[in-house]
Design an enzyme around this catalytic site. Sequence first.
Site, PDB file in Angstrom:
ATOM      1  CB  CYS A   2      -0.900  -0.002   1.239  1.00 31.56           C
ATOM      2  SG  CYS A   2      -1.828  -1.537   1.482  1.00 31.56           S
ATOM      3  CG  ASP A 104      -0.113  -8.748   6.434  1.00 29.00           C
ATOM      4  OD1 ASP A 104      -1.171  -8.358   5.915  1.00 29.00           O
ATOM      5  OD2 ASP A 104       1.002  -8.358   6.050  1.00 29.00           O
ATOM      6  CB  ILE A 300      12.590  -8.313 -19.375  1.00 28.41           C
ATOM      7  CG1 ILE A 300      11.552  -7.752 -18.399  1.00 28.41           C
ATOM      8  CG2 ILE A 300      13.049  -7.218 -20.337  1.00 28.41           C
ATOM      9  CD1 ILE A 300      12.100  -6.648 -17.508  1.00 28.41           C
TER      10      ILE A 300
END
Length: 670
Positions: A2, A104, A300
């Site tokens: 976040c 958590d 990639i």
Amino acid sequence: MCGIAGVIHADPQKPVDPMNLVAMAAIQHHRGPDGFGYKVQDDRGVGFSHARLTIIDLDENRGRQPFLSDDGNLMLAVNGELYDYKRIRTDLTSRGAKFRTKSDSEMVLHLYRGQGLEDMLPQLRGEFAIALYDRQRDRLMLIRDRFGVKPLYWTEVNGSVVFGSELKVLFAHPDVPRRFESRGLYHQLMQTMVPGSTAFEGIHQVKPGHVVTIERRHGKFQIRDDRYWDMDFPLLSERGEEKDEGFYIEGIREKLMEAVQLRLEADVPVACYLSGGIDSCITLGLSAAHQQSAVKAFTIGFDNADYDETAIAQEMARSVGADQDIMRLDASHLYDNLVETLWHAERTIYNTLGVAKLLMSRHVNRAGYRVVVTGEGSDELFAGYPSFRRDMFLHGLDTLSPAERASWEQLLAESNQLFKGAMLAENELHDPALDALVGFTPSCLQPWLASAAHAPGLMAVHHRDAVRGYEPGRAIAEALDGDMIEGRHPLDKAQYVWIKTMLEGQILTWGGDRVDMANSMEARPPFLDHHLADLAVHLPPSMRIKGRTEKYVLREAMKGLLPKVLYEREKFAFMAPPAHTDPKKWAAMKALADQYLSDQAIQDAGLLDPAGVKALFALHEDPETSASTQVQLDAVINHMIGVQVLHSHFVAQDIPALARRRAEALGWRV
């Protein structure tokens, strides 16, 4: 994963403007697109906000942060993942703790309330940045994970402390100045930052493994910075007799398997990043073994054969039955996306690998994934980089015979050629302050200290005058803890310095969190599990670099998992091709330079000297300039463009107004 933000005023009666908190959440919407929350304690002059990316506990309302404890004494906002949380929650519940969510993060409230800060910290396992306010003690604690996987910044301004997950979060607050600091500019132009610093005036980082505690006393702040963990290599006098190889091999195998298993815990699908190196191949192989099903692997591919690892990655994917997705990049596309990458990286970058990683995270997100397991940290723990071999040879192998020394010199000449000017200096360099602290100048810093010679001549006169006599190597040395270096083996010293500079300031920022979270992608590096690290520091140097083989113990621990070609392969640093190696890429870079390094653009920003910029380009294009020097100058050019782009993003642009517009567009309101 976040984004967090907050404010505390020195005057507890001064209210926190909730709209500032909402705007600070909105400017980092990319870190948490699934919703936001804020809480204000008006009678204490404290407020937090949080932008949420749902990984654990997908209930939108139940898992919303910031959290308040039942008694209202504690307020909490967390960015990151805390592993082994189910076991800890079970233990806390048995002692009477009542959880309101399945997340958590909530366990931090119960651990702190029941055990206090000092006893809580060792139990936090994972990648995290935490803001915790204790109303009773009237103190704010800013806590960062041990290696700095998750970012956390703070500043003190106008009687307030403002903090957040990104620089732009602080800049969204109208009181926070947005000015380059001369020494910060110097370090941006040479690549390596002083640990804990930023390019901007008054803006600090919480250092990895540290807690910054802000307490109020009689209307003033008392700010303390305490370390709670470090990479503590044993003293040479403590190492004693080496154990049997099998002891170390089995220990590493066990801890790494546990670290990977914990990082597969999520309420959403988990994929893997896969290059052609053994690190990401190991994490893929262990993930496949634990899941016992096809793992999604993202790779990639570069259009330059010298830097492309696709073929080896494909072999690994086939060996474990992975569902591989290869994103192929044209060299010119990297500079097309550099400006956007710098908005997220918030610092200059020497190699466009950061751009490639941003494009990859976008690709992965669009494929329906938001969690990946990665291989970062393996080279730091097990001495995988070319610079470590060089330091081991020069300073840790005093007993070599002439024949053995000749063999090492040949090895270094052959295997390091591609990285000269970037990961290795063209010529050995000695910095007096680092020599005094470490006993030698670590090879990982030498190319950037060599680049530093160009920096003053590139800076505008007032910035150049401000750094007259400044020694960047001394500033870096003074930021390192000599007690953690003194009396250690040379290889331990080299790894410690890399971890404190290159890992945190480069690999985990513009090569990690910042470009992953730009597209709401959570990256989990099991090699940076501190239980594994605590074992790795006790490995004898010969178990890390044995003869011509780097990461020896890791290769042996995972021998049965890796295809033969990977088990035997030497370390290849994952990098994007330098600009001068490809005409299309060079043209794309020059187009950016025409825009951001024009005389008018330089004059408007007031950071660089146009004559110095022109002189550096002339040196790059001089036929007498060596290829290694061109690689180094490619990096400096990227930094010159980078500081100009950063100025346009964060100084010239009105970030508080932009943040409020974003909040309005998102419908995020007070």
